[in-house]
Design an enzyme around this catalytic site. Structure first.
Site, PDB file in Angstrom:
ATOM      1  N   GLU A  75       0.823  -1.281   0.022  1.00  0.00           N
ATOM      2  CA  GLU A  75       0.122   0.067   0.042  1.00  0.00           C
ATOM      3  C   GLU A  75       0.817   1.416  -0.111  1.00  0.00           C
ATOM      4  OE1 GLU A  75      -3.249  -0.062   2.789  1.00  0.00           O
ATOM      5  OE2 GLU A  75      -3.397   2.126   2.817  1.00  0.00           O
ATOM      6  N   ASP A 271       3.795 -14.467  12.201  1.00  0.00           N
ATOM      7  CA  ASP A 271       2.575 -14.936  11.542  1.00  0.00           C
ATOM      8  C   ASP A 271       1.724 -13.715  11.837  1.00  0.00           C
ATOM      9  OD1 ASP A 271      -0.116 -15.971  11.661  1.00  0.00           O
ATOM     10  OD2 ASP A 271       0.513 -17.738  12.933  1.00  0.00           O
TER      11      ASP A 271
HETATM   12  C1  MEV Z   1      -5.445   3.517   5.219  1.00  0.00           C
HETATM   13  O1  MEV Z   1      -5.133   2.096   4.819  1.00  0.00           O
HETATM   14  C2  MEV Z   1      -5.671   3.629   6.534  1.00  0.00           C
HETATM   15  C3  MEV Z   1      -6.657   4.854   7.101  1.00  0.00           C
HETATM   16  O2  MEV Z   1      -7.939   4.602   6.652  1.00  0.00           O
HETATM   17  C4  MEV Z   1      -6.620   4.696   8.718  1.00  0.00           C
HETATM   18  C5  MEV Z   1      -7.321   5.718   9.614  1.00  0.00           C
HETATM   19  O3  MEV Z   1      -8.384   5.916   8.671  1.00  0.00           O
HETATM   20  O4  MEV Z   1      -7.233   6.009  10.574  1.00  0.00           O
HETATM   21  C6  MEV Z   1      -6.019   6.030   6.731  1.00  0.00           C
END
Ligand code: MEV
Length: 418
Positions: A75, A271
């Site tokens: 990501e 894990d």
């Molecule tokens: C995205 O992968 C994670 C977020 O949505 C976490 C959050 O909203 O606190 C940005």
């Protein structure tokens, strides 16, 4: 962090590896690989390896000790957010009281639940001694079985007693150890209390491997303008308050925490399913699914205080770690920590990741951060070379619209100017 890491993100992967080597953090710039021969011994019907990017998060200081943090994740923005969060927060203090794995022998056909639990309580030392027979080497290393207790359950006339064992497995994850203990001891338990053992298995509700990490963020790190900094601190506090009220938000809030933690778990050969299971079970320990972090603005000291409390039953020896060359490389990069230190770093990463995510969503939104990486991928897509890449990215970020056509035009202009 040494100056060599200045604008690290702008270097090529080869240059980044050379910096790590120059800093004495890795032995040689050879890229470790998981061979198909090793993979073929890891799972059944193995075909080929599925790859993910490995990166390094910067700026982490945990319990006064600086560390680089290897992260495996697909990501965009997660590594940048972790590094930025760590830079803003500064030193993160952690506490890990114990690192015990819990397993259970679940008995059915119980006549009297209360009486069965009392016998188990009475025979705790006998059961600990029996369990110790299987863990002599672990005991020599300072670990071994620590506690036995029981709890009864009843549903539709079916009576169950769960006999729990907690075992300090030192730096190993310990799933095999605990399952071996449970399978070898269940006959003795049946002889003691009657009933039949329905199953003997580790529990992923890792309540005895909890890591706590704390951050103390002075206002001037949040914004140069004091009023704006106070506003951000208060919004971050409100964000955790709301996550404790609404499960829709709590799930996303905790997902953001796990973005960082899972990436380190993967990089170090641990894990991640166990870590995910234990984290979300712990988040609902009060009977309601809640945030794993808490942020509070301390008005009198003008600081934002952050805490994460999360089970992290991780290992630094055995299992995948002993065979996966990249897991070994990652641990080496971190200075070969023991399991408690690794859990401390992971807790710190979870807190920094959450800080960055929440700060972004209560201020500019997360798209702004994503756009930088999007710009980079567009620049690459339209053929920018290493020299042109940063120039295209800088120009692209100034545009109101970002797409391949805009990137192509910018690249052309840069080339025309040369
Ligand atoms: C995205 O992968 C994670 C977020 O949505 C976490 C959050 O909203 O606190 C940005």
């Amino acid at each position: 962090m040494s100056n060599s890491f200045y604008k690290y993100y702008q270097k090529t992967p080869k240059e980044r590896m050379e910096i790590l080597e120059k800093e004495g953090l890795i032995d040689g710039t050879q890229i470790p690989e998981l061979s198909s021969d090793i993979s073929n011994t890891m799972i059944e019907n193995y075909l080929f390896n599925y790859e993910l990017p490995l990166s390094v998060a910067l700026n982490f200081e945990v319990d006064g000790q600086k560390t680089l943090v290897p992260m495996v994740i697909e990501e965009p923005s997660v590594v940048a957010a972790a590094s930025n969060g760590a830079k803003t927060i500064g030193n993160i203090e952690t506490v890990i009281k114990e690192k015990n794995i819990i397993g259970q022998v679940i008995l059915t056909n119980i006549e009297d639940i209360k009486e069965t639990c009392l016998v188990i309580k009475d025979k705790e030392q006998f059961l600990l001694d029996k369990a110790s027979e299987k863990t002599q080497s672990m005991i020599k290393r300072g670990g071994g079985p620590k506690r036995v207790w029981a709890q009864g359950f009843e549903e539709d006339g079916d009576k169950f007693v769960s006999v729990y064992f907690s075992v300090d497995t030192c730096d190993a994850m310990g799933a095999n150890t605990i399952n071996t203990i449970l399978e070898s001891i269940s006959d003795s338990i049946e002889e003691l209390v009657g009933g039949h053992s329905l199953m003997r298995i580790i529990s992923n509700n890792a309540t005895e491997s909890v890591a706590i990490a704390k951050a103390n963020v002075p206002l001037d790190r949040l914004n140069e303008d004091k009023d704006k900094a106070i506003e951000i601190a208060k919004k971050i506090e409100l964000a955790t308050k709301f996550a404790n009220l609404d499960r829709y938000r709590a799930a996303t809030h905790n997902k953001g925490i796990m973005n960082g933690i899972d990436a380190v778990v993967l990089a170090t050969g641990n894990d991640w399913r166990a870590i995910e299971a234990s984290a979300h079970t712990y988040a609902s320990k009060d009977g309601k699914y809640k945030s794993l972090t808490s942020w509070k603005y301390d008005e009198s000291n003008e600081v934002l205080l952050g805490t994460i409390e999360i089970p992290l039953p991780v290992a630094t020896v055995g299992g995948t770690i002993s065979v996966h060359p990249i897991a070994k490389w990652s641990l080496n990069l971190m200075g070969n920590p023991n399991a408690k230190r690794l859990a401390s770093v992971m807790a710190a990463v979870g807190l920094a990741q959450n800080f960055s995510a929440v700060r972004a969503i209560v201020t500019d939104g997360i798209q702004k951060g994503h756009m930088s990486l999007h710009a980079r991928s567009l620049a690459k897509q339209v053929g920018a070379n290493e020299e042109e890449l940063e120039k295209v990215v800088t120009e692209l970020k100034k545009q109101s619209k970002m797409n391949a056509d805009v990137a192509k035009d910018i690249l052309q202009k840069i080339r025309d100017e040369v």
